[in-house]
Design an enzyme around this catalytic site. Structure first.
Site, PDB file in Angstrom:
ATOM      1  N   CYS A  69      49.227  66.649  65.569  1.00 41.79           N
ATOM      2  CA  CYS A  69      48.006  67.283  66.067  1.00 41.79           C
ATOM      3  C   CYS A  69      48.019  67.354  67.605  1.00 41.79           C
ATOM      4  CB  CYS A  69      46.768  66.587  65.529  1.00 41.79           C
ATOM      5  SG  CYS A  69      45.287  67.634  65.587  1.00 41.79           S
ATOM      6  N   HIS A 113      47.407  66.066  59.728  1.00 37.17           N
ATOM      7  CA  HIS A 113      47.241  64.627  59.626  1.00 37.17           C
ATOM      8  C   HIS A 113      47.606  64.183  58.211  1.00 37.17           C
ATOM      9  CE1 HIS A 113      45.307  64.059  63.493  1.00 37.17           C
ATOM     10  NE2 HIS A 113      44.534  65.092  63.248  1.00 37.17           N
TER      11      HIS A 113
END
Length: 519
Positions: A341, A448
């Protein structure tokens, strides 16, 4: 339609852990139970099936209760960044507040919180609600929507969790009770002492004295969990608990863990549960990295998620870590690099943030907006921050491979591939995702939980180990099984040392929702 609040004498008392243990213990007894936390402050979030954000702890508690995650489980989530917090209500971001300004919003959110709790109570036999911070903060009681004011409004009893390991537990328990106004004192119906080391019988006189002073029974003394690995931790106080990266894992230690992984300890670290599958690998040694010199003997460097990508990239440069990561990645004998991310966004060529990730503060003369920030240049991608926020669960496969991928995305950064960029993953419905460097030593993704899938994680770590000439022995326990084992361990702990029957009886004394006093 029972309900009970697990409040705490302070932060880090063990509320989240005990709530998870209670949820699993009750679920194993056949009770239809659901967790709830009215307001949470954390950058560690999870995604509901319909694309809403809730706190990571509530997702773990839902797993413990064997129910699906739901926006109502955590109706208010505060995600702190730069002295202010992004406010998420019922899964959707609705604004940005500082600590003073949030007071008015919190009072306005009381009906939302109570409606969410009431709705859950209508669908489940018992709701185990978790408080936040300390239950008796006089400066916050008039805006408190998560602790004893909520218990009073909902007509539900509360138990107070006190951390005995730090000392002063009986003073903390009595002081919490004494500071509360009488209507809130009446909500407290039990005390739980958590983290005991040593002989419980030594506490007898103090327990009797506390019960005599307050009229509240001590329902259990939970022993310290010792070196039991806590998964899905949310509170920053827990990130250096036993088994987490960085605790007692210096260079040269743990020779039985040959694959050495360094996690850059970003100031605004988000979603550290991405690291849990690595913590559980018996061949992996994890360390926190805060200085350039700590990169020299690593096999893999992880740039994790962050709530403030641009600010943390500046921090990397200020500490000399940015140049050190680039040198290490460009060294043929250096470590592999993984960005997740925000960490992935840093690995690209450029980041544009025109006041989206960091909303400018009208009370400050300088803006945190930073258009055209240079990235580390290790991957041929660029990032532009834009709304709306991407919040969704995803599935797919490794690009050109068979290993399954599952996880979730929570980001404002739109990552665009530049010419000749090679994708790492292929997601169902959205296609190519992530990026691999030409030599396959640097990779990144916005997903994630990308390492949660055993086949992908083992193939990746095995490839790193082979290139680095390390031995890698995959964990024989699937990650999903490890999560279940962890929650069952907490349930065993709670059942053995807490009067769960008394807690369940208390829950069933809660007022029926239609008879609750309200705010």
């Amino acid at each position: 339609m029972g309900a009970v609040l697990v409040a705490g004498a302070g932060s880090g008392a063990g509320k989240s852990t005990i709530t998870a243990g209670l949820c699993r213990a009750l679920a194993r007894r056949g009770v239809d139970v659901a967790p709830f936390k009215a307001q949470n402050m954390s950058n560690h979030a999870a995604v509901t099936p319909d694309g809403g954000e809730i706190g990571r702890a509530q997702a773990m508690q839902a797993l413990a209760a064997r129910v699906e995650t739901d926006r109502r489980l955590g109706p208010v989530l505060l995600k702190p960044s730069g002295g202010r917090s992004h406010v998420v209500v019922l899964g959707e971001e609705v604004g940005v507040d500082d600590a003073v300004g949030y007071g008015d919003r919190a009072r306005a959110l009381r009906p939302v919180v109570l409606d969410a709790l009431t709705s859950l109570r209508g669908e489940h036999e018992v709701v185990v609600a978790e408080g936040a911070g300390g239950a008796a903060e006089p400066n916050l009681l008039d805006r408190d929507v998560v602790n004893l004011p909520l218990a009073a409004a909902a007509g539900m009893p509360a138990v107070l969790v006190v951390d005995i390991d730090r000392g002063g537990a009986f003073a903390a328990a009595y002081g919490t009770w004494a500071l509360l106004p009488e209507p809130l004192q009446a909500c407290l119906r039990g005390v739980v002492l958590n983290g005991m080391r040593g002989d419980v019988s030594l506490l007898g006189p103090a327990v009797r004295d506390l019960e005599a002073r307050t009229g509240i029974p001590v329902l259990g003394v939970l022993p310290h969990l010792g070196d039991h690995l806590m998964l899905g931790v949310e509170d920053s106080l827990d990130l250096r608990a036993p088994g987490r990266p960085g605790l007692g894992m210096g260079a040269g230690e743990k020779p039985d863990r040959p694959v050495r992984i360094g996690v850059v300890a970003l100031p605004h670290l988000a979603n550290p549960s991405d690291l849990d599958p690595l913590v559980l690998e018996p061949s992996v040694e994890l360390r926190w990295v805060t200085r350039p010199g700590e990169l020299h003997d690593l096999d893999l460097v992880v740039l994790p998620g962050t709530r403030a990508t641009v600010a943390d990239l500046r921090w990397l440069r200020g500490r000399g870590l940015a140049d050190a990561v680039v040198r290490a990645a460009e060294d043929p004998a250096g470590p592999h690099v993984l960005g997740i991310c925000g960490g992935y966004q840093m690995l690209g060529v450029e980041i544009e943030d025109d006041g989206v990730e960091h909303t400018p503060d009208p009370d400050r003369t300088s803006s945190l907006a930073a258009p055209g920030v240079r990235g580390l240049g290790l991957l041929p991608v660029s990032t532009r921050f834009a709304r709306p926020k991407v919040v969704r669960r995803v599935t797919g496969r490794v690009a050109g491979g068979s290993s399954a991928v599952s996880g979730y995305q929570i980001h404002l950064g739109r990552v665009s591939a530049l010419e000749d960029a090679a994708p790492w993953l292929s997601l169902h419905g959205t296609g190519d995702e992530g990026c691999l460097s030409a030599d396959r030593r640097v990779r990144g993704t916005t997903v994630h939980g990308v390492l949660d899938e055993d086949d992908l994680r083992h193939a990746f770590l095995g490839a790193v180990a082979a290139v680095r000439r390390r031995s890698f022995r995959p964990s024989p326990v699937p990650y999903a099984r490890a999560l279940e084992d962890h929650l069952d361990h907490l349930a065993d702990w709670v059942e053995a040392h807490l009067d769960v029957d008394a807690v369940l009886d208390l829950a069933h004394t809660a007022a029926a929702p239609e008879e609750a006093p309200g705010w």
